[in-house]
Design an enzyme around this catalytic site. Structure first.
Site, PDB file in Angstrom:
ATOM      1  N   LYS A  89      -0.837  10.852   0.109  1.00 60.73           N
ATOM      2  CA  LYS A  89       0.279   9.951  -0.196  1.00 60.73           C
ATOM      3  C   LYS A  89       0.713  10.000  -1.663  1.00 60.73           C
ATOM      4  O   LYS A  89       1.867   9.772  -1.983  1.00 60.73           O
ATOM      5  CB  LYS A  89      -0.081   8.516   0.194  1.00 60.73           C
ATOM      6  CG  LYS A  89      -0.030   8.295   1.709  1.00 60.73           C
ATOM      7  CD  LYS A  89      -0.102   6.829   2.051  1.00 60.73           C
ATOM      8  CE  LYS A  89       0.112   6.588   3.536  1.00 60.73           C
ATOM      9  NZ  LYS A  89      -1.076   7.000   4.338  1.00 60.73           N
ATOM     10  N   GLU A 111       6.602  -1.360   0.419  1.00 54.90           N
ATOM     11  CA  GLU A 111       5.951  -2.166   1.448  1.00 54.90           C
ATOM     12  C   GLU A 111       4.776  -1.343   1.955  1.00 54.90           C
ATOM     13  O   GLU A 111       4.753  -0.120   1.825  1.00 54.90           O
ATOM     14  CB  GLU A 111       6.936  -2.520   2.561  1.00 54.90           C
ATOM     15  CG  GLU A 111       6.862  -1.683   3.808  1.00 54.90           C
ATOM     16  CD  GLU A 111       7.435  -0.282   3.631  1.00 54.90           C
ATOM     17  OE1 GLU A 111       6.892   0.624   4.293  1.00 54.90           O
ATOM     18  OE2 GLU A 111       8.392  -0.077   2.878  1.00 54.90           O
ATOM     19  N   SER A 377      -5.831  15.178   5.861  1.00 57.57           N
ATOM     20  CA  SER A 377      -4.946  14.294   5.084  1.00 57.57           C
ATOM     21  C   SER A 377      -5.664  13.296   4.179  1.00 57.57           C
ATOM     22  O   SER A 377      -5.130  12.896   3.164  1.00 57.57           O
ATOM     23  CB  SER A 377      -3.999  13.551   6.025  1.00 57.57           C
ATOM     24  OG  SER A 377      -4.710  12.793   6.975  1.00 57.57           O
TER      25      SER A 377
END
Ligand SMILES: *Cc1c(COP(=O)(O)O)cnc(C)c1O
Length: 393
Positions: A89, A111, A377
């Protein structure tokens, strides 16, 4: 770039910008400026330098020998779990905060559902000394306490969303409302390949560093940049989009997206959007989403917080629609077993999101010399509590 977004912001039937009139100026500013900024040499220099020195890129492409033996293929793991903050991310939040600065923004909002994107955003805001507000459903804040505290330690203000089911969609509404009220000084960092155009394309570009590196690394290791398969789990779809990006036009590379089947596809407790979803509008774009007959969004379920999302990004809806990416799913239990399997064969405890991608391996029959890349990931540290509660190891 056959599968690239078109000039209207669509991937085939999916995409676009379905936003309230009041958000139009913000999104339009981003749309008209993002490509020039991203292509600028100064931007690229700063982005690449931070990816290298701060995130720790390139992440290794690791030949997993014991896993390979087990599945009868040459399996490589793309180690996004080794990125700073423990997942892919951060690639996107670094890109977006550099872009926000070039747009002259001083404040950041985001958010978050599970809190992973919130932490990645809080991290880059601390790095850049920018004020940050993260909206999070009150229920999610209680469920994901360590991530709330991580954000606070990093200096971010976490505001609970108190409406509706007090989860991700309510936090998204609050963030949108905030952005409408602060259009000029604030950038909204979205955490996956979702949201109105240009977000899906912008996030995919920032994450595409993953497949760029895979090509280079495979070329060095096996003398050929093309794997036979790339596997990635799909929540909103950003790690998958990044891992697939530079292979999309190479039709001989099999691309596999793995969704969360939760307690089972027919159980009513699932997040397998390509199986259960229908076209509709979610978070500002036309895509596939899980909904009732009268169009109400269905609460998704997965043991993995990062895959617990009722839709997928429009790029994936399109890649599914035209058959370029094969979508499969893994249940909670299959994923948990796969997480333990990877831990025991390679000494790597994966995030439970990632474990879904590992679990899909057994659904395929490989040739012995097939080169298979799994996008790892994220790391499992954040999921220890869930592993412990599940307990079957
Ligand atoms: C958030 C997350 C995901 C799911 O998000 P995508 O946008 O689909 O990539 C997958 N794996 C990890 C480790 C995550 O933190």
């Amino acid at each position: 770039m056959k599968y690239a977004v078109n000039e209207h912001g669509y991937y085939g039937k999916f995409g676009g910008a379905y936003i309230p009139e009041m958000l139009y100026p913000n999104v339009e500013e981003l749309r008209t400026k993002y490509l020039d900024i991203v292509h600028d040499a100064g931007f690229q220099e700063e982005f690449q330098q931070l990816l290298r020195d701060y995130v720790g890129r390139p992440t290794p492409l690791y030949l997993a020998k014991r896993l390979s033996e087990r599945y009868g293929a040459e399996i490589y793991l793309k180690r996004e779990d080794l990125c700073h903050t423990g997942a892919h991310k951060i690639n996107n939040t670094i890109g977006q905060i550099l872009l926000a600065r070039r747009l002259g923004k001083q404040k950041i909002i985001a958010e978050t559902g599970a809190g992973q994107h919130g932490v990645a955003t809080a991290t880059v805001c601390a790095l850049m000394g920018m004020e940050c507000i993260v909206y999070m459903g009150k229920v999610d804040m209680e469920r994901q306490r360590p991530n709330v505290e991580r954000m606070r330690i990093l200096g971010t203000k976490v505001i609970p969303a108190l409406s509706g089911s007090m989860t991700l969609k309510d936090a998204t509404n609050e963030a949108m409302r905030h952005w409408i009220n602060h259009p000029t000084d604030t950038h909204y960092i979205i955490g996956s390949v979702v949201g109105p155009h240009p977000y899906p394309d912008m996030v995919a570009r920032f994450q595409s560093v993953i497949s760029e590196e895979i090509r280079k690394q495979l070329n060095e290791k096996v003398g050929n940049p093309y794997p036979d398969y790339v596997f990635a789990c799909v929540g909103g779809g950003s790690n998958a989009a990044g891992a697939f990006y530079h292979f999309l036009d190479d039709e001989h590379v099999n691309l596999v997206g793995v969704e969360a089947a939760g307690l089972g596809l027919d159980s009513g407790e699932s997040a397998a959007t390509t199986v259960l979803g229908k076209p509709g509008v979610l978070h500002g774009s036309k895509t596939l989403l899980m909904q009732t007959a009268d169009g109400q969004v269905v609460e998704p379920y997965s043991i993995s917080a990062g895959l617990d999302y009722p839709g997928i990004g429009p790029i994936h809806a399109h890649l599914f629609d035209v058959g370029r990416v094969k979508f499969v799913s893994a249940t909670d239990d299959e994923a948990m077993h796969a997480g333990i399997e990877l831990s025991r064969t390679e000494g790597i405890i994966p995030a439970i999101e990632t474990a879904h991608a590992i679990a899909a391996l057994r659904q395929f029959e490989f040739q012995k010399d097939d080169v298979v890349v799994i996008n790892l990931s994220g790391r499992g540290d954040k999921d220890l509590e869930t592993y412990i509660k599940w307990g079957k190891y």
